[in-house]
Motif scaffolding. Structure first.
Motif, PDB file in Angstrom:
ATOM      1  N   GLY A   1       0.809  -1.211   0.000  1.00 26.56           N
ATOM      2  CA  GLY A   1       0.000   0.000   0.000  1.00 26.56           C
ATOM      3  C   GLY A   1       0.842   1.259   0.000  1.00 26.56           C
ATOM      4  N   ALA A   2       1.892   1.272   0.803  1.00 25.55           N
ATOM      5  CA  ALA A   2       2.765   2.446   0.869  1.00 25.55           C
ATOM      6  C   ALA A   2       3.474   2.675  -0.466  1.00 25.55           C
ATOM      7  N   LEU A   3       3.890   1.612  -1.120  1.00 30.99           N
ATOM      8  CA  LEU A   3       4.543   1.765  -2.424  1.00 30.99           C
ATOM      9  C   LEU A   3       3.552   2.250  -3.482  1.00 30.99           C
ATOM     10  N   LEU A   4       2.315   1.764  -3.420  1.00 30.74           N
ATOM     11  CA  LEU A   4       1.293   2.245  -4.364  1.00 30.74           C
ATOM     12  C   LEU A   4       1.047   3.742  -4.154  1.00 30.74           C
ATOM     13  N   VAL A   5       0.967   4.152  -2.900  1.00 33.11           N
ATOM     14  CA  VAL A   5       0.789   5.581  -2.589  1.00 33.11           C
ATOM     15  C   VAL A   5       1.999   6.366  -3.075  1.00 33.11           C
ATOM     16  N   ARG A   6       3.181   5.819  -2.875  1.00 34.86           N
ATOM     17  CA  ARG A   6       4.406   6.495  -3.301  1.00 34.86           C
ATOM     18  C   ARG A   6       4.417   6.708  -4.816  1.00 34.86           C
ATOM     19  N   VAL A   7       3.978   5.709  -5.558  1.00 37.01           N
ATOM     20  CA  VAL A   7       3.900   5.853  -7.016  1.00 37.01           C
ATOM     21  C   VAL A   7       2.910   6.952  -7.379  1.00 37.01           C
ATOM     22  N   ALA A   8       1.733   6.912  -6.755  1.00 31.51           N
ATOM     23  CA  ALA A   8       0.701   7.895  -7.074  1.00 31.51           C
ATOM     24  C   ALA A   8       1.143   9.314  -6.751  1.00 31.51           C
ATOM     25  N   MET A   9       1.918   9.475  -5.701  1.00 33.73           N
ATOM     26  CA  MET A   9       2.343  10.811  -5.269  1.00 33.73           C
ATOM     27  C   MET A   9       3.646  11.273  -5.925  1.00 33.73           C
ATOM     28  N   ALA A  10       4.258  10.434  -6.714  1.00 35.00           N
ATOM     29  CA  ALA A  10       5.558  10.769  -7.294  1.00 35.00           C
ATOM     30  C   ALA A  10       5.515  12.024  -8.148  1.00 35.00           C
ATOM     31  N   ASP A  11       4.382  12.284  -8.778  1.00 47.03           N
ATOM     32  CA  ASP A  11       4.266  13.484  -9.613  1.00 47.03           C
ATOM     33  C   ASP A  11       3.709  14.679  -8.837  1.00 47.03           C
ATOM     34  N   ARG A  12       3.682  14.549  -7.514  1.00 50.96           N
ATOM     35  CA  ARG A  12       3.212  15.599  -6.604  1.00 50.96           C
ATOM     36  C   ARG A  12       1.740  15.921  -6.798  1.00 50.96           C
ATOM     37  N   SER A  13       1.005  14.969  -7.330  1.00 52.57           N
ATOM     38  CA  SER A  13      -0.431  15.104  -7.522  1.00 52.57           C
ATOM     39  C   SER A  13      -1.067  13.777  -7.121  1.00 52.57           C
ATOM     40  N   TYR A  14      -2.010  13.824  -6.229  1.00 54.29           N
ATOM     41  CA  TYR A  14      -2.640  12.605  -5.712  1.00 54.29           C
ATOM     42  C   TYR A  14      -4.123  12.700  -6.034  1.00 54.29           C
ATOM     43  N   GLU A  15      -4.495  12.143  -7.159  1.00 52.46           N
ATOM     44  CA  GLU A  15      -5.836  12.276  -7.703  1.00 52.46           C
ATOM     45  C   GLU A  15      -6.790  11.218  -7.145  1.00 52.46           C
ATOM     46  N   ALA A  16      -8.079  11.539  -7.172  1.00 48.84           N
ATOM     47  CA  ALA A  16      -9.108  10.604  -6.709  1.00 48.84           C
ATOM     48  C   ALA A  16      -9.081   9.309  -7.513  1.00 48.84           C
ATOM     49  N   THR A  17      -8.754   9.394  -8.788  1.00 45.97           N
ATOM     50  CA  THR A  17      -8.691   8.177  -9.617  1.00 45.97           C
ATOM     51  C   THR A  17      -7.571   7.259  -9.138  1.00 45.97           C
ATOM     52  N   GLU A  18      -6.470   7.848  -8.698  1.00 42.01           N
ATOM     53  CA  GLU A  18      -5.362   7.053  -8.173  1.00 42.01           C
ATOM     54  C   GLU A  18      -5.740   6.418  -6.840  1.00 42.01           C
ATOM     55  N   VAL A  19      -6.404   7.175  -5.996  1.00 42.99           N
ATOM     56  CA  VAL A  19      -6.856   6.652  -4.708  1.00 42.99           C
ATOM     57  C   VAL A  19      -7.800   5.473  -4.928  1.00 42.99           C
ATOM     58  N   SER A  20      -8.744   5.635  -5.845  1.00 41.29           N
ATOM     59  CA  SER A  20      -9.696   4.555  -6.152  1.00 41.29           C
ATOM     60  C   SER A  20      -8.983   3.318  -6.678  1.00 41.29           C
ATOM     61  N   GLN A  21      -7.999   3.538  -7.525  1.00 43.48           N
ATOM     62  CA  GLN A  21      -7.250   2.405  -8.084  1.00 43.48           C
ATOM     63  C   GLN A  21      -6.466   1.686  -6.983  1.00 43.48           C
ATOM     64  N   ILE A  22      -5.869   2.428  -6.080  1.00 43.78           N
ATOM     65  CA  ILE A  22      -5.149   1.816  -4.953  1.00 43.78           C
ATOM     66  C   ILE A  22      -6.111   0.978  -4.118  1.00 43.78           C
ATOM     67  N   ASP A  23      -7.278   1.540  -3.825  1.00 45.52           N
ATOM     68  CA  ASP A  23      -8.273   0.794  -3.043  1.00 45.52           C
ATOM     69  C   ASP A  23      -8.670  -0.500  -3.751  1.00 45.52           C
ATOM     70  N   ARG A  24      -8.873  -0.434  -5.067  1.00 47.06           N
ATOM     71  CA  ARG A  24      -9.248  -1.643  -5.824  1.00 47.06           C
ATOM     72  C   ARG A  24      -8.133  -2.689  -5.773  1.00 47.06           C
ATOM     73  N   ILE A  25      -6.900  -2.252  -5.909  1.00 48.71           N
ATOM     74  CA  ILE A  25      -5.771  -3.187  -5.879  1.00 48.71           C
ATOM     75  C   ILE A  25      -5.661  -3.837  -4.500  1.00 48.71           C
ATOM     76  N   LEU A  26      -5.742  -3.038  -3.453  1.00 48.88           N
ATOM     77  CA  LEU A  26      -5.647  -3.597  -2.096  1.00 48.88           C
ATOM     78  C   LEU A  26      -6.796  -4.552  -1.823  1.00 48.88           C
ATOM     79  N   SER A  27      -7.987  -4.195  -2.272  1.00 45.85           N
ATOM     80  CA  SER A  27      -9.151  -5.047  -2.079  1.00 45.85           C
ATOM     81  C   SER A  27      -8.989  -6.379  -2.802  1.00 45.85           C
ATOM     82  N   ALA A  28      -8.589  -6.317  -4.065  1.00 45.13           N
ATOM     83  CA  ALA A  28      -8.433  -7.540  -4.861  1.00 45.13           C
ATOM     84  C   ALA A  28      -7.265  -8.392  -4.385  1.00 45.13           C
ATOM     85  N   THR A  29      -6.155  -7.761  -4.044  1.00 47.53           N
ATOM     86  CA  THR A  29      -4.958  -8.497  -3.653  1.00 47.53           C
ATOM     87  C   THR A  29      -5.133  -9.214  -2.324  1.00 47.53           C
ATOM     88  N   PHE A  30      -5.785  -8.553  -1.387  1.00 46.56           N
ATOM     89  CA  PHE A  30      -5.873  -9.107  -0.040  1.00 46.56           C
ATOM     90  C   PHE A  30      -7.282  -9.536   0.353  1.00 46.56           C
TER      91      PHE A  30
END
Length: 145
Positions: free
Chosen positions: A26-55
């Motif tokens: 999760g922290a690495l996914l957040v790190r990727v999303a924030m790398a461009d200094r912009s943390y968009e709702a679409t990225e947050v949703s995608q992280i949630d979907r990945i965490l949900s599906a993976t675990f």
């Protein structure tokens, strides 16, 4: 009067949990999303979907996990430490799938940012992926955009 002389200190924040595979991913996914200094709702949703599906988490539990990962990402060790946790706990084939998932986060906002690609390369390398598998993950992700 005493309040001005001796202001109350805010209580110490709740200590962060020790990273495990869920938190490291999760922290690495957040790190990727924030790398461009912009943390968009679409990225947050995608992280949630990945965490949900993976675990196998319910959406609310995935969102809570992501919120913890956001705090952990801000205050915790660097990419190599998180990647080492994943290397120790997740087989190589599954780490390749994680690289694909990370690409979906990087591209979720519809913007191909160099900072995110650089961060992804560092993570994929730290995960111990071969150059061929890193290139394949990139090719697959860019084909779907």
């Amino acid at each position: 009067m005493f309040e001005r002389l001796f202001p109350r200190r805010k209580p110490d924040p709740k200590p962060l949990p020790q990273p495990d595979a869920q938190l490291a991913l999760g922290a690495l996914l957040v790190r990727v999303a924030m790398a461009d200094r912009s943390y968009e709702a679409t990225e947050v949703s995608q992280i949630d979907r990945i965490l949900s599906a993976t675990f196998g988490l319910k959406p609310l539990d995935a969102a809570k996990l992501r919120a913890t990962c956001e705090a952990l990402e801000r205050h915790a060790p660097g990419t190599p430490e998180f990647a080492q946790i994943l290397r120790d706990e997740i087989p190589y084939e599954d780490r390749k799938a994680l690289a694909d998932a990370m690409w979906t986060v990087a591209l979720a906002d519809g913007d191909r940012a160099l900072d995110e690609e650089i961060q992804l390369l560092a993570i994929e390398t730290a995960l111990g992926l071969s150059d061929e598998d890193i290139a394949a993950a990139r090719q697959t992700a860019l084909r779907h955009t």
